[in-house]
Motif scaffolding. Structure first.
Motif, PDB file in Angstrom:
ATOM      1  N   HIS A   1      -6.934   1.184  -7.022  1.00  0.00           N
ATOM      2  CA  HIS A   1      -6.666   2.247  -6.052  1.00  0.00           C
ATOM      3  C   HIS A   1      -7.264   3.527  -6.641  1.00  0.00           C
TER       4      HIS A   1
ATOM      5  N   HIS B   1      -5.541  -0.038   3.322  1.00  0.00           N
ATOM      6  CA  HIS B   1      -6.031   1.059   2.470  1.00  0.00           C
ATOM      7  C   HIS B   1      -5.928   2.418   3.174  1.00  0.00           C
TER       8      HIS B   1
ATOM      9  N   GLU C   1      -9.980   4.595  -2.727  1.00  0.00           N
ATOM     10  CA  GLU C   1     -10.735   3.405  -3.132  1.00  0.00           C
ATOM     11  C   GLU C   1     -10.264   2.259  -2.245  1.00  0.00           C
ATOM     12  N   TYR C   2     -11.175   1.583  -1.568  1.00  0.00           N
ATOM     13  CA  TYR C   2     -10.761   0.515  -0.669  1.00  0.00           C
ATOM     14  C   TYR C   2      -9.963  -0.536  -1.441  1.00  0.00           C
ATOM     15  N   CYS C   3      -8.720  -0.792  -0.982  1.00  0.00           N
ATOM     16  CA  CYS C   3      -7.815  -1.644  -1.748  1.00  0.00           C
ATOM     17  C   CYS C   3      -7.194  -2.736  -0.900  1.00  0.00           C
TER      18      CYS C   3
ATOM     19  N   MET D   1      -2.478   4.324   3.216  1.00  0.00           N
ATOM     20  CA  MET D   1      -1.860   4.553   1.910  1.00  0.00           C
ATOM     21  C   MET D   1      -2.047   6.017   1.554  1.00  0.00           C
TER      22      MET D   1
ATOM     23  N   CYS E   1      -5.315   7.428  -0.810  1.00  0.00           N
ATOM     24  CA  CYS E   1      -6.001   6.482  -1.677  1.00  0.00           C
ATOM     25  C   CYS E   1      -7.489   6.574  -1.358  1.00  0.00           C
TER      26      CYS E   1
ATOM     27  N   TRP F   1       0.861  -1.153   0.000  1.00  0.00           N
ATOM     28  CA  TRP F   1       0.000   0.000   0.000  1.00  0.00           C
ATOM     29  C   TRP F   1       0.903   1.210   0.000  1.00  0.00           C
TER      30      TRP F   1
HETATM   31 CU1  CUA Z   1      -4.954   1.928  -2.335  1.00  0.00          CU
HETATM   32 CU2  CUA Z   1      -6.949   2.189  -1.104  1.00  0.00          CU
END
Ligand code: CUA
Length: 333
Positions: A163, A206, A200-202, A209, A198, A124
């Motif tokens: 992301h 997350h 967007e849940y990644c 990040m 970031c 991340w």
């Molecule tokens: Cu990369 Cu959320």
């Protein structure tokens, strides 16, 4: 005894809401052309929604208070059709047109010859590559610096999950999608340090990040990029014995299998480029201060600080070794 709790909790809530309007990561304190447009859109939308809400609630209250016997049916019909249908439709349509008209300029690419920066979403952290006019590529990680007043073209991708690259104070957000390249133009209007994240849940980390963005005067930016392009300045044994020993430990513990330190034998490309890591604004992708003690912590407790991270913890090393490694990394300015 009057209820003093309600006003104080309202004040607290108002305080929290107001602090959200400023700071290094706020869409409501724009320092970029696109963020400026998005903030205006937000205020117009909020204003429009508030006007519709007040009107509709006023109608509802009016009718709740007047019994049917006292009503004028003709006026009622006009109020319902005018205030309940026509007025919201017209207001929301104007706001929609205002919002849609912004899209072409927001998605427009930066002019030919603008600064190009490629950012890849990793788990991340952020892999950042600058393309200099001569064609030379400069690799760094978790940090972006930009010249003020110039459009910058970001080229975004990911080879793992989705992301989303977002610097709220400077521009809108853009997804980083595996198998695709997306573009985002950023036009900073003021110097300063901003925070990106970031959006967007990644995966597990997350929320850990992030990155810092420094918008600089053009001359300072050019000097910074020139310096980033150079190989690492490794501290001499007699000037910094601990850092020099840290450099040996870096090599003997195999750190170079994942990390690059240009100018040394470390050529790994799995993890972040560490050539000038000690000069960065943060550590661990925007989550720790860049300080020797934090570097030591990061080496020993990597997965505790950032769960799910690919880097193994080096807590089997004696503390003196961890401190030497931290001194070496911090010296890579
Ligand atoms: Cu990369 Cu959320």
């Amino acid at each position: 005894m009057p209820n003093r709790k309600a006003p104080s909790s309202l004040l607290l809530l108002a305080g929290i809401l107001v602090t959200g309007c400023s700071g290094v990561q706020s869409t409501l304190a724009p320092s970029g052309q696109d963020a400026d447009r998005i903030a205006s859109l937000f205020w117009w939308m909020t204003g429009g929604a508030a006007v519709v809400w007040v009107f509709v609630i006023a109608l509802a209250v009016y009718y709740a208070r007047h019994s049917s016997g006292t009503r004028n049916q003709r006026r009622d019909r006009w109020l319902i059709l005018g205030g309940g249908v026509a007025f919201p439709t017209v207001t929301l349509t104007i706001l929609l047109i205002y919002g849609l008209a912004m899209i072409p300029e927001t998605v427009a690419r930066a002019p030919e010859g603008s600064l190009q920066i490629a950012v890849s979403g990793e788990q991340w952290w952020w892999r950042v590559r600058y393309f200099r006019p001569g064609g030379q590529e400069v690799v760094l990680a978790n940090e972006v610096r930009l010249p003020v007043g110039e459009p910058v073209q970001f080229r975004l991708d990911s080879d793992n999950v989705i992301h989303s690259f977002w610097i709220p104070s400077l521009a809108g957000k853009m997804d980083m999608i595996p198998g695709r390249v997306t573009y985002l133009t950023v036009r900073p209007t003021a110097t300063g340090i901003f925070r990106g994240a970031c959006a967007e849940y990644c995966g597990t980390s997350h929320a850990l990040m992030a990155f810092y963005v420094e918008v600089m005067e053009k001359a300072a930016f050019d000097a910074w990029l020139d310096h980033q392009a150079r190989p690492a300045v490794v501290q001499a044994q007699d000037a910094a014995p601990d850092a020099a020993r840290g450099g040996e430990l870096f090599a003997s513990n195999g750190c170079g299998a994942c990390h690059t330190v240009r100018g040394t034998a470390a050529r790994g490309e799995i993890g972040p480029d560490l050539t000038h890591v000690g000069g960065r604004l943060s550590l661990g992708a925007g989550i720790l201060e860049m300080r020797p003690d934090k570097l030591r912590d990061w080496l020993a407790r990597t997965a505790h600080i950032k769960p799910g991270v690919h880097m193994p913890e080096f807590n089997m090393l004696p503390d003196a070794d961890l401190q030497a490694l931290a001194a070496y990394l911090h010296g890579l300015k």
